[in-house]
Structures are given as C-alpha cells and as structure tokens.
Design a protein around this motif. Structure first.
Motif, short mmCIF file in Angstrom:
data_model
loop_
_atom_site.label_atom_id
_atom_site.label_comp_id
_atom_site.label_asym_id
_atom_site.label_seq_id
_atom_site.Cartn_x
_atom_site.Cartn_y
_atom_site.Cartn_z
N LEU A 86 62.83 23.65 64.35
CA LEU A 86 63.76 23.97 65.43
C LEU A 86 64.31 25.38 65.29
CD1 LEU A 86 65.47 20.52 65.71
CD2 LEU A 86 64.41 21.75 67.60
N LYS A 87 64.50 26.01 66.45
CA LYS A 87 65.00 27.38 66.52
C LYS A 87 66.32 27.40 67.30
CE LYS A 87 60.23 29.05 66.99
NZ LYS A 87 59.30 29.83 67.86
N PRO A 88 67.14 28.40 67.11
CA PRO A 88 68.39 28.47 67.88
C PRO A 88 68.15 28.40 69.38
CG PRO A 88 68.46 30.01 66.06
CD PRO A 88 67.07 29.46 66.08
N GLU A 89 67.04 28.94 69.84
CA GLU A 89 66.75 28.91 71.28
C GLU A 89 66.37 27.53 71.79
OE1 GLU A 89 65.45 30.99 68.97
OE2 GLU A 89 63.34 31.45 69.42
N ASP A 90 66.24 26.56 70.91
CA ASP A 90 66.02 25.17 71.33
C ASP A 90 67.34 24.46 71.65
OD1 ASP A 90 63.49 24.98 68.80
OD2 ASP A 90 63.18 25.21 70.97
N THR A 91 68.45 25.12 71.40
CA THR A 91 69.75 24.54 71.72
C THR A 91 69.84 24.25 73.21
OG1 THR A 91 70.87 25.63 69.88
CG2 THR A 91 72.23 24.99 71.77
N ALA A 92 70.11 23.01 73.55
CA ALA A 92 70.12 22.61 74.96
C ALA A 92 70.55 21.15 75.09
CB ALA A 92 68.73 22.77 75.58
N LEU A 93 70.80 20.77 76.31
CA LEU A 93 70.94 19.36 76.66
C LEU A 93 69.55 18.87 77.06
CD1 LEU A 93 73.05 17.10 77.01
CD2 LEU A 93 73.29 17.83 79.38
N TYR A 94 69.07 17.82 76.40
CA TYR A 94 67.72 17.34 76.62
C TYR A 94 67.76 16.07 77.47
CZ TYR A 94 65.71 20.64 73.35
OH TYR A 94 65.29 21.80 72.74
N TYR A 95 66.99 16.11 78.55
CA TYR A 95 66.93 15.00 79.48
C TYR A 95 65.57 14.33 79.44
CZ TYR A 95 70.94 17.27 81.80
OH TYR A 95 72.16 17.83 82.09
N CYS A 96 65.59 13.03 79.53
CA CYS A 96 64.39 12.23 79.75
C CYS A 96 64.33 11.92 81.24
CB CYS A 96 64.49 10.95 78.93
SG CYS A 96 63.22 9.73 79.21
N ALA A 97 63.14 11.95 81.81
CA ALA A 97 63.02 11.71 83.24
C ALA A 97 61.72 10.98 83.54
CB ALA A 97 63.06 13.03 84.00
N ARG A 98 61.74 10.28 84.66
CA ARG A 98 60.52 9.63 85.14
C ARG A 98 59.92 10.51 86.23
NH1 ARG A 98 60.19 3.87 88.31
NH2 ARG A 98 60.62 5.19 90.12
N ARG A 99 58.62 10.67 86.15
CA ARG A 99 57.94 11.49 87.14
C ARG A 99 57.04 10.58 87.97
NH1 ARG A 99 57.04 16.85 87.40
NH2 ARG A 99 57.68 17.23 85.26
N SER A 100 57.32 10.49 89.26
CA SER A 100 56.50 9.73 90.19
C SER A 100 56.25 10.63 91.38
CB SER A 100 57.22 8.44 90.59
OG SER A 100 56.43 7.67 91.48
N GLY A 101 55.22 11.48 91.27
CA GLY A 101 55.12 12.62 92.18
C GLY A 101 56.05 13.64 91.58
N GLY A 102 57.19 13.82 92.14
CA GLY A 102 58.24 14.62 91.51
C GLY A 102 59.09 13.74 90.58
N ILE A 103 60.09 14.35 89.95
CA ILE A 103 61.00 13.57 89.11
C ILE A 103 61.93 12.78 90.02
CG2 ILE A 103 62.92 13.72 87.51
CD1 ILE A 103 61.51 16.04 86.16
N ASP A 104 61.99 11.44 89.78
CA ASP A 104 62.84 10.64 90.65
C ASP A 104 64.00 9.98 89.92
OD1 ASP A 104 60.60 7.71 91.06
OD2 ASP A 104 61.25 8.82 89.29
N GLY A 109 71.20 12.78 79.41
CA GLY A 109 70.96 13.84 78.44
C GLY A 109 71.57 13.58 77.08
N THR A 110 70.99 14.25 76.08
CA THR A 110 71.51 14.21 74.72
C THR A 110 71.51 15.65 74.19
OG1 THR A 110 71.31 13.12 72.55
CG2 THR A 110 69.24 13.74 73.64
N PRO A 111 72.61 16.08 73.56
CA PRO A 111 72.73 17.49 73.18
C PRO A 111 72.10 17.80 71.83
CG PRO A 111 74.79 16.35 72.76
CD PRO A 111 73.88 15.35 73.37
N VAL A 112 71.42 18.92 71.80
CA VAL A 112 70.83 19.44 70.56
C VAL A 112 71.38 20.84 70.33
CG1 VAL A 112 68.70 20.21 69.45
CG2 VAL A 112 68.73 18.07 70.78
N THR A 113 71.92 21.05 69.14
CA THR A 113 72.42 22.37 68.75
C THR A 113 71.72 22.81 67.48
OG1 THR A 113 74.59 21.90 69.71
CG2 THR A 113 74.45 23.74 68.15
#
Length: 116
Positions: A86-104, A109-113
């Motif tokens: 992991l790098k400092p630039e990976d710091t973010a809120l990470y979201y899981c999403a379902r993609r059915s065509g587009g993301i629906d 989210g879960t935060p990573v620092t």
C-alpha cells in the motif's frame, strides 16, 4: 432488497496490506459483475477493479495492478479486495458496487488510510 456492506478498512503504514470484504445480500454475486471503486479525499471516484460473473475474470486499474487482487466467494456471497504494498496515494474511501450494465447498487464504503 439489495445490500452491500464493506468492512476491513483501517490505517496502515506504507508497504502494508489490508483485505477489504464486501458482504452482498438480496442477489447472487455469481450472476453479476462486482466492482471496487475508491474516492480519495477531495477527489473524484476512481474505478479500481472488476470481477466478472461466471468464470470470474478480473481487471484492474493501472494504479493498482500487481498490488491488488479482487476475488469472490460465491458460497458466502462475498467479494474481497486484497491490497498489498500500500502507498499513501491509496488512501481513500473504498466502495463495493454491483455492475449490471452500469453500476446500480453501492455500499457505504470503508475507509483506508496509508500513512507513516
């Protein structure tokens, strides 16, 4: 009712590892593409990785290729993101999403620092 709940975010030092989990309910992940997307502080959304339905093919953003691995457990209806080096630039809120065509559907989210 479709729900996605991410867990596993934490604060780590550069070079460390984390595994994010996404618990899905209300649908079968095996029938859908699943996606991880992140948002760094003050920045827009950045796509990180997809895993397809069926054979579970994976694709990654260049920024994480070789360091992150997406996987799924169909029996548990869970999607994972293993993050190494992991790098400092990976710091973010990470979201899981379902993609059915587009993301629906999105999780909250879960935060990573990543910081020394």
């Amino acid at each position: 009712q479709v729900q996605l709940v991410e867990t596993g975010g934490n604060s780590v030092q550069p070079g460390g590892s984390l595994r994010l989990s996404c618990a899905a309910s209300g649908f079968a992940i095996s029938d859908n593409y699943m996606t991880w997307v992140r948002q760094a502080p003050g920045k827009g959304l950045e796509w990180v990785s997809d895993i397809s339905h069926g054979a579970g093919g994976t694709v990654y953003a260049d920024s994480v290729k070789g360091r992150f691995t997406i996987s799924r457990d169909n029996a548990k209806n869970m999607v994972y993101l293993q993050m190494n080096s992991l790098k400092p630039e990976d710091t973010a809120l990470y979201y899981c999403a379902r993609r059915s065509g587009g993301i629906d559907y999105w999780g909250k989210g879960t935060p990573v620092t990543v910081s020394s």
